[in-house]
Motif scaffolding. Structure first.
Motif, PDB file in Angstrom:
ATOM      1  N   LYS A 165       0.852  -1.190   0.000  1.00  0.00           N
ATOM      2  CA  LYS A 165       0.000   0.000   0.000  1.00  0.00           C
ATOM      3  C   LYS A 165       0.885   1.236   0.000  1.00  0.00           C
ATOM      4  CE  LYS A 165      -3.919  -1.621   2.723  1.00  0.00           C
ATOM      5  NZ  LYS A 165      -4.654  -1.387   3.976  1.00  0.00           N
ATOM      6  N   PRO A 166       0.389   2.305  -0.570  1.00  0.00           N
ATOM      7  CA  PRO A 166       1.137   3.568  -0.488  1.00  0.00           C
ATOM      8  C   PRO A 166       1.324   3.975   0.973  1.00  0.00           C
ATOM      9  CG  PRO A 166      -0.631   3.732  -2.100  1.00  0.00           C
ATOM     10  CD  PRO A 166      -0.821   2.438  -1.372  1.00  0.00           C
ATOM     11  N   TRP A 167       2.385   4.678   1.241  1.00  0.00           N
ATOM     12  CA  TRP A 167       2.708   5.010   2.618  1.00  0.00           C
ATOM     13  C   TRP A 167       1.627   5.822   3.302  1.00  0.00           C
ATOM     14  CZ3 TRP A 167       3.389  10.070   4.144  1.00  0.00           C
ATOM     15  CH2 TRP A 167       3.618  11.019   3.136  1.00  0.00           C
ATOM     16  N   ARG A 168       0.934   6.677   2.587  1.00  0.00           N
ATOM     17  CA  ARG A 168      -0.134   7.480   3.212  1.00  0.00           C
ATOM     18  C   ARG A 168      -1.268   6.584   3.702  1.00  0.00           C
ATOM     19  NH1 ARG A 168       1.764  11.006  -0.803  1.00  0.00           N
ATOM     20  NH2 ARG A 168       2.304  13.071  -0.007  1.00  0.00           N
ATOM     21  N   GLU A 169      -1.607   5.582   2.903  1.00  0.00           N
ATOM     22  CA  GLU A 169      -2.656   4.638   3.311  1.00  0.00           C
ATOM     23  C   GLU A 169      -2.221   3.832   4.521  1.00  0.00           C
ATOM     24  OE1 GLU A 169      -4.514   2.117   0.360  1.00  0.00           O
ATOM     25  OE2 GLU A 169      -4.186   3.656  -1.168  1.00  0.00           O
ATOM     26  N   ARG A 170      -0.944   3.421   4.530  1.00  0.00           N
ATOM     27  CA  ARG A 170      -0.446   2.652   5.673  1.00  0.00           C
ATOM     28  C   ARG A 170      -0.488   3.492   6.945  1.00  0.00           C
ATOM     29  NH1 ARG A 170       4.199   1.499   2.304  1.00  0.00           N
ATOM     30  NH2 ARG A 170       5.468   2.306   3.999  1.00  0.00           N
ATOM     31  N   ALA A 210      -2.532   6.022   7.544  1.00  0.00           N
ATOM     32  CA  ALA A 210      -3.947   6.170   7.912  1.00  0.00           C
ATOM     33  C   ALA A 210      -4.456   4.907   8.602  1.00  0.00           C
ATOM     34  CB  ALA A 210      -4.786   6.485   6.680  1.00  0.00           C
ATOM     35  N   ASP A 211      -4.074   3.744   8.087  1.00  0.00           N
ATOM     36  CA  ASP A 211      -4.482   2.478   8.710  1.00  0.00           C
ATOM     37  C   ASP A 211      -3.937   2.362  10.130  1.00  0.00           C
ATOM     38  OD1 ASP A 211      -5.771   1.797   6.363  1.00  0.00           O
ATOM     39  OD2 ASP A 211      -4.247   0.341   5.719  1.00  0.00           O
ATOM     40  N   GLU A 212      -2.672   2.714  10.298  1.00  0.00           N
ATOM     41  CA  GLU A 212      -2.055   2.615  11.628  1.00  0.00           C
ATOM     42  C   GLU A 212      -2.635   3.650  12.587  1.00  0.00           C
ATOM     43  OE1 GLU A 212      -0.299   0.054  12.509  1.00  0.00           O
ATOM     44  OE2 GLU A 212      -0.317  -0.668  10.458  1.00  0.00           O
ATOM     45  N   ASP A 213      -2.942   4.842  12.090  1.00  0.00           N
ATOM     46  CA  ASP A 213      -3.587   5.855  12.937  1.00  0.00           C
ATOM     47  C   ASP A 213      -4.943   5.356  13.440  1.00  0.00           C
ATOM     48  OD1 ASP A 213      -1.483   7.620  12.714  1.00  0.00           O
ATOM     49  OD2 ASP A 213      -2.453   8.894  11.207  1.00  0.00           O
ATOM     50  N   GLU A 214      -5.689   4.742  12.540  1.00  0.00           N
ATOM     51  CA  GLU A 214      -6.991   4.191  12.925  1.00  0.00           C
ATOM     52  C   GLU A 214      -6.825   3.092  13.975  1.00  0.00           C
ATOM     53  OE1 GLU A 214     -10.560   1.650  10.855  1.00  0.00           O
ATOM     54  OE2 GLU A 214      -9.579   3.184   9.650  1.00  0.00           O
TER      55      GLU A 214
END
Length: 92
Positions: free
Chosen positions: A16-21, A23-27
């Motif tokens: 996944k692109p780093w921004r998505e990763r 966002a996933d980890e923030d969630e």
């Protein structure tokens, strides 16, 4: 367009692109923080029940094999959290 199973597999294997990763980890961190907070509140209630049953923080601490300061701090943290939640304003 014709299906390309091998190319589809390669696309699925790309990270996944780093921004998505992020966002996933923030969630995930938000969920974990919420769960930890809820657990701390339940634990504090159990400690209050123990104080009610045994008569003092010191007795609860002895029974649990912990310092009375640890028990007192857990109860105070929960009190502060409850007080700040009660003082919070809603946006309704």
């Amino acid at each position: 367009m014709h299906p390309t199973p091998l190319l589809d597999m390669v696309d699925a294997m790309e990270p996944k692109p780093w921004r998505e990763r992020i966002a996933d980890e923030d969630e995930l961190l938000e969920q974990l923080n919420r769960l930890a907070s809820e657990s701390a509140a339940r634990r504090a209630q159990a400690l209050r029940d123990g104080v009610e049953e045994l008569g003092s923080i010191a007795e609860v601490a002895r029974d649990l094999g912990k310092s009375w300061q640890a028990i007192d701090q857990a109860l105070r943290r929960d009190q502060r959290k409850q007080a700040s939640a009660e003082g919070a304003t809603t946006t309704e």
